[in-house]
Design a protein around this motif. Structure first.
Motif, PDB file in Angstrom:
ATOM      1  N   MET A 165       0.941  -1.415   0.108  1.00  0.00           N
ATOM      2  CA  MET A 165       0.042   0.469   0.023  1.00  0.00           C
ATOM      3  C   MET A 165       1.074   1.398  -0.232  1.00  0.00           C
ATOM      4  SD  MET A 165      -2.930  -1.283   2.451  1.00  0.00           S
ATOM      5  CE  MET A 165      -3.288   0.388   2.884  1.00  0.00           C
ATOM      6  N   SER A 166      -0.107   2.391  -0.634  1.00  0.00           N
ATOM      7  CA  SER A 166       0.655   3.415  -0.421  1.00  0.00           C
ATOM      8  C   SER A 166       1.008   4.499   0.279  1.00  0.00           C
ATOM      9  CB  SER A 166       0.372   4.615  -1.539  1.00  0.00           C
ATOM     10  OG  SER A 166      -0.934   4.830  -2.060  1.00  0.00           O
ATOM     11  N   GLN A 167      -0.509   4.025   1.106  1.00  0.00           N
ATOM     12  CA  GLN A 167      -0.434   4.876   2.753  1.00  0.00           C
ATOM     13  C   GLN A 167      -1.086   3.615   3.283  1.00  0.00           C
ATOM     14  OE1 GLN A 167      -3.360   7.712   1.804  1.00  0.00           O
ATOM     15  NE2 GLN A 167      -2.062   8.976   2.555  1.00  0.00           N
ATOM     16  N   PRO A 168       0.389   2.590   4.423  1.00  0.00           N
ATOM     17  CA  PRO A 168      -0.553   1.753   4.676  1.00  0.00           C
ATOM     18  C   PRO A 168      -1.132   2.761   6.344  1.00  0.00           C
ATOM     19  CG  PRO A 168       1.828   2.229   4.822  1.00  0.00           C
ATOM     20  CD  PRO A 168       1.116   2.582   3.543  1.00  0.00           C
ATOM     21  N   MET A 169      -1.760   1.282   6.973  1.00  0.00           N
ATOM     22  CA  MET A 169      -2.327   1.270   8.326  1.00  0.00           C
ATOM     23  C   MET A 169      -0.815   1.855   8.884  1.00  0.00           C
ATOM     24  SD  MET A 169      -4.833  -1.821  10.411  1.00  0.00           S
ATOM     25  CE  MET A 169      -4.812  -1.363  11.558  1.00  0.00           C
ATOM     26  N   ILE A 170      -0.059   0.744   9.219  1.00  0.00           N
ATOM     27  CA  ILE A 170       0.970   0.885   9.773  1.00  0.00           C
ATOM     28  C   ILE A 170       1.939   0.342   8.583  1.00  0.00           C
ATOM     29  CG2 ILE A 170       2.715  -0.045  11.307  1.00  0.00           C
ATOM     30  CD1 ILE A 170      -0.139  -0.531  13.031  1.00  0.00           C
ATOM     31  N   ASP A 171       2.803   1.637   8.890  1.00  0.00           N
ATOM     32  CA  ASP A 171       4.271   1.835   8.192  1.00  0.00           C
ATOM     33  C   ASP A 171       5.531   1.444   8.298  1.00  0.00           C
ATOM     34  OD1 ASP A 171       5.919   2.181   6.281  1.00  0.00           O
ATOM     35  OD2 ASP A 171       5.653   4.454   5.795  1.00  0.00           O
ATOM     36  N   LEU A 172       5.288  -0.506   7.729  1.00  0.00           N
ATOM     37  CA  LEU A 172       6.386  -1.703   8.349  1.00  0.00           C
ATOM     38  C   LEU A 172       7.788  -1.007   7.807  1.00  0.00           C
ATOM     39  CD1 LEU A 172       4.188  -4.395   7.354  1.00  0.00           C
ATOM     40  CD2 LEU A 172       4.387  -3.471   9.496  1.00  0.00           C
ATOM     41  N   ARG A 173       7.926  -0.139   7.278  1.00  0.00           N
ATOM     42  CA  ARG A 173       9.101   0.433   7.241  1.00  0.00           C
ATOM     43  C   ARG A 173      10.004   1.208   8.223  1.00  0.00           C
ATOM     44  NH1 ARG A 173       9.577   4.977   3.122  1.00  0.00           N
ATOM     45  NH2 ARG A 173       7.524   5.740   5.039  1.00  0.00           N
ATOM     46  N   VAL A 174       9.579   0.547   9.672  1.00  0.00           N
ATOM     47  CA  VAL A 174       9.965   1.215  10.509  1.00  0.00           C
ATOM     48  C   VAL A 174      10.660  -0.166  10.840  1.00  0.00           C
ATOM     49  CG1 VAL A 174       8.502   2.391  11.503  1.00  0.00           C
ATOM     50  CG2 VAL A 174       7.839   0.282  11.788  1.00  0.00           C
ATOM     51  N   PHE A 175      10.639  -1.409  10.477  1.00  0.00           N
ATOM     52  CA  PHE A 175      11.170  -3.087  10.694  1.00  0.00           C
ATOM     53  C   PHE A 175      12.290  -3.119   9.787  1.00  0.00           C
ATOM     54  CE2 PHE A 175       7.529  -3.857  12.520  1.00  0.00           C
ATOM     55  CZ  PHE A 175       7.579  -4.267  14.087  1.00  0.00           C
ATOM     56  N   ASN A 176      12.424  -2.013   8.930  1.00  0.00           N
ATOM     57  CA  ASN A 176      14.308  -1.884   7.724  1.00  0.00           C
ATOM     58  C   ASN A 176      14.914  -0.537   9.380  1.00  0.00           C
ATOM     59  OD1 ASN A 176      13.117  -2.541   6.077  1.00  0.00           O
ATOM     60  ND2 ASN A 176      12.356  -0.350   4.822  1.00  0.00           N
ATOM     61  N   TYR A 177      14.937  -0.627  10.126  1.00  0.00           N
ATOM     62  CA  TYR A 177      16.275   0.253  11.058  1.00  0.00           C
ATOM     63  C   TYR A 177      15.828  -0.918  12.026  1.00  0.00           C
ATOM     64  CZ  TYR A 177      13.844   4.715   9.365  1.00  0.00           C
ATOM     65  OH  TYR A 177      13.650   5.321   8.726  1.00  0.00           O
ATOM     66  N   SER A 178      17.420  -1.204  11.986  1.00  0.00           N
ATOM     67  CA  SER A 178      17.876  -2.844  12.728  1.00  0.00           C
ATOM     68  C   SER A 178      17.657  -2.543  13.873  1.00  0.00           C
ATOM     69  CB  SER A 178      18.464  -3.191  12.439  1.00  0.00           C
ATOM     70  OG  SER A 178      20.038  -2.054  13.080  1.00  0.00           O
ATOM     71  N   MET A 179      18.005  -1.116  14.711  1.00  0.00           N
ATOM     72  CA  MET A 179      17.927  -0.803  16.564  1.00  0.00           C
ATOM     73  C   MET A 179      15.749  -1.166  16.755  1.00  0.00           C
ATOM     74  SD  MET A 179      20.818  -1.741  17.763  1.00  0.00           S
ATOM     75  CE  MET A 179      20.987  -3.130  16.214  1.00  0.00           C
ATOM     76  N   PHE A 180      15.899  -0.178  15.937  1.00  0.00           N
ATOM     77  CA  PHE A 180      14.136  -0.081  16.373  1.00  0.00           C
ATOM     78  C   PHE A 180      13.595  -2.162  16.028  1.00  0.00           C
ATOM     79  CE2 PHE A 180      10.115  -0.704  15.118  1.00  0.00           C
ATOM     80  CZ  PHE A 180       9.037   0.343  16.036  1.00  0.00           C
ATOM     81  N   SER A 181      13.775  -2.755  15.396  1.00  0.00           N
ATOM     82  CA  SER A 181      13.623  -3.755  15.357  1.00  0.00           C
ATOM     83  C   SER A 181      14.046  -5.094  16.525  1.00  0.00           C
ATOM     84  CB  SER A 181      13.917  -5.137  14.072  1.00  0.00           C
ATOM     85  OG  SER A 181      13.435  -3.756  12.944  1.00  0.00           O
ATOM     86  N   LEU A 182      15.321  -4.727  17.302  1.00  0.00           N
ATOM     87  CA  LEU A 182      15.600  -5.585  18.284  1.00  0.00           C
ATOM     88  C   LEU A 182      15.011  -4.501  19.032  1.00  0.00           C
ATOM     89  CD1 LEU A 182      17.557  -7.146  18.657  1.00  0.00           C
ATOM     90  CD2 LEU A 182      20.022  -5.584  19.088  1.00  0.00           C
ATOM     91  N   GLY A 183      15.158  -3.340  19.492  1.00  0.00           N
ATOM     92  CA  GLY A 183      14.707  -2.913  20.521  1.00  0.00           C
ATOM     93  C   GLY A 183      13.262  -2.967  21.070  1.00  0.00           C
ATOM     94  N   THR A 184      12.491  -3.512  20.084  1.00  0.00           N
ATOM     95  CA  THR A 184      11.028  -3.421  20.100  1.00  0.00           C
ATOM     96  C   THR A 184      10.841  -5.530  20.903  1.00  0.00           C
ATOM     97  OG1 THR A 184      10.149  -2.496  17.788  1.00  0.00           O
ATOM     98  CG2 THR A 184       9.013  -4.204  18.783  1.00  0.00           C
ATOM     99  N   LEU A 185      11.781  -6.221  20.345  1.00  0.00           N
ATOM    100  CA  LEU A 185      12.156  -7.336  20.851  1.00  0.00           C
ATOM    101  C   LEU A 185      12.303  -7.541  22.308  1.00  0.00           C
ATOM    102  CD1 LEU A 185      12.293 -10.491  20.852  1.00  0.00           C
ATOM    103  CD2 LEU A 185      14.653 -10.276  19.898  1.00  0.00           C
ATOM    104  N   LEU A 186      13.567  -6.389  22.271  1.00  0.00           N
ATOM    105  CA  LEU A 186      13.404  -6.771  23.976  1.00  0.00           C
ATOM    106  C   LEU A 186      12.654  -5.934  24.664  1.00  0.00           C
ATOM    107  CD1 LEU A 186      16.908  -4.904  23.766  1.00  0.00           C
ATOM    108  CD2 LEU A 186      16.391  -7.532  23.653  1.00  0.00           C
TER     109      LEU A 186
END
Length: 468
Positions: free
Chosen positions: A250-271
């Protein structure tokens, strides 16, 4: 480019959001200390009563993904006032509930208010404070995240002792009314763009997170292969996969999952996921253990949990103010190491005759670790995102942490029940304290696994600079 939005009274906005979130998070676990009373009043089992917590978390997990839409459709004031009113309506229904079904309905309505408040707190606080102040401010946010669920059993234990569990809700209604007075003056800090709402995404996210949490909770009463568990679990994972694929296209997603392209964001979320799993598991297991096994009253059990909570409250500002100097890497490693040690200690010491000081000591070690891990993990993760992705990052992180909290509650009760059944099958049911203690001990293996996952994840944290 400005790192924050200028408002007249940022501290007032932050205070209202934090207090509102605290009340909502307190509501997550407030009934844990009252579960035995509610089970007696309505003649229900522990696996049924745990829906008061799991159902609350299920609504949060379903609703929080909507927050990325809500902040772009409604003003900050409209969202805060609506959240307080909805939460108060749910609490009123629960306070006067003549049956378990009405009590549960009130809890679910109440959770809608928390589901609006929680992600709003994250995104707004990041917007209204400059980067150099985020460490100390997010330290307080971390305190709200941990002290709300942690203090739930303690404060509700005091309330139950002097009155009844009904008054837990009356207290929350009074606090919401107080916050409502301040909320009427709040400025808007978000950009109202009113994006098109994608109904398919809403349906898929609801089926995904609702199905997964429902199936985990149902495990307490039946097996994994039962249709009641396997059906919702399968539907949930299929819907989750379809939801992810749809968001990426989607061009305007409900949640922009590109946030998980930021590795430290993904890891911080896991923690964060690991930490919330631990908090919610422990906050339902320890009150049951103290009351059912060691035979403490509600007020005594609540007070026994207070030292660990006070330690958490004392540590939060220390961690927040020193975060920029120490960094997330050291804090998360030490924090999860403490959590792992505490989980092992519980598995070793928990029995029908454990001295209570050992329980208090292990809880203190656990919450010391939580206070050192949660704020650094959360702040470090959100700091990696550019401001235009704050709302999406907040929605994604909060959705997954609420799912983790619900999973922690559901899995803890499932293992607690399974442990009891195993003990009774081998030794019989002549001594309730023994099989209840064995069930609690067995459930702590899930806490240990979550702590170890967090500890391993913390080894990969890098102290990157925040994005302006």
């Amino acid at each position: 480019m400005e790192s924050h939005v200028h408002v007249k009274r940022p501290k007032l906005i932050a205070a209202i959001l934090m207090l509102g979130s605290f009340i909502g998070l307190f509501g997550e676990t407030a009934l844990n200390m009252a579960l035995t009373n509610i089970m007696e009043d309505f003649s229900i089992s522990a696996s049924t009563a745990q829906w008061l917590t799991t159902g609350y978390l299920l609504v949060l997990a379903v609703l929080v993904p909507l927050s990325a839409y809500l902040v772009r459709w409604f003003t900050t004031r409209q969202l805060i006032v609506s959240a307080l009113v909805i939460s108060s309506l749910g609490a009123t229904l629960a306070a006067v509930a003549p049956s378990f079904s009405i009590l549960l309905a009130g809890r679910l309505i109440q959770a809608i208010g928390t589901g609006i408040f929680l992600p709003l707190m994250f995104s707004v606080v990041l917007m209204i404070f400059p980067i150099q102040k985020r460490g100390s401010v997010m330290g307080i946010v971390g305190l709200v995240l941990t002290s709300g669920p942690a203090l739930g059993p303690t404060l509700s234990g005091l309330i139950i002792q002097v009155s009844s569990w009904h008054y837990i809700f009356w207290v929350m209604i009074a606090l919401n009314g107080f916050l409502l007075l301040g909320a009427l003056t709040i400025e808007n800090v978000s950009t109202i763009s009113k994006p098109k709402i994608d109904v398919a995404s809403l349906v898929l996210s609801t089926i995904a997170f609702g199905g997964i949490i429902y199936s985990l909770a149902a495990l307490a009463e039946t097996s994994l292969t039962a249709p009641l568990v396997f059906g919702p679990l399968t539907a949930g994972f299929i819907a989750l996969l379809l939801f992810i694929l749809r968001q990426l296209k989607m061009s305007q997603p409900m949640i922009d999952l590109r946030v998980f392209n930021y590795s430290m964001f993904s890891l911080g979320t896991l923690l964060m996921v690991a930490t919330l799993f631990v908090i919610l598991s422990v906050s339902i297991l320890i009150p049951i253990y103290l009351k059912s096994v060691l035979a403490y009253s509600s007020i005594a059990a609540g007070l026994l949990m207070l030292p660990a909570n006070l330690l958490n409250i004392l540590m939060a500002p220390i961690v927040g103010s020193s975060f920029d100097r120490v960094g997330a890497r050291l804090y998360t490693r030490v924090g999860f190491a403490f959590m792992t040690v505490a989980a092992i200690a519980f598995i070793v010491i928990l029995s029908a005759t454990t001295p209570v000081w050992q329980i208090i000591a292990a809880l203190c070690v656990l919450y010391l670790g939580i206070s050192m891990a949660i704020m650094p993990a959360q702040t470090h993760a959100m700091n990696q995102l550019p401001p235009n992705l704050y709302a999406d990052g907040s929605a994604a992180m909060n959705t997954l942490t609420q799912v983790a909290g619900a999973a922690g509650t559901a899995i803890a009760i499932t293992l607690f029940t399974a442990g009891q059944k195993n003990y009774i099958a081998e030794f019989g049911a002549l001594n309730p304290a023994e099989f209840l203690a064995f069930g609690t001990n067995f459930a702590f293996y899930a806490v240990l696994v979550a702590a170890i996952v967090g500890l391993i994840g913390s080894l990969f944290i890098r102290n990157n600079k925040a994005v302006n």
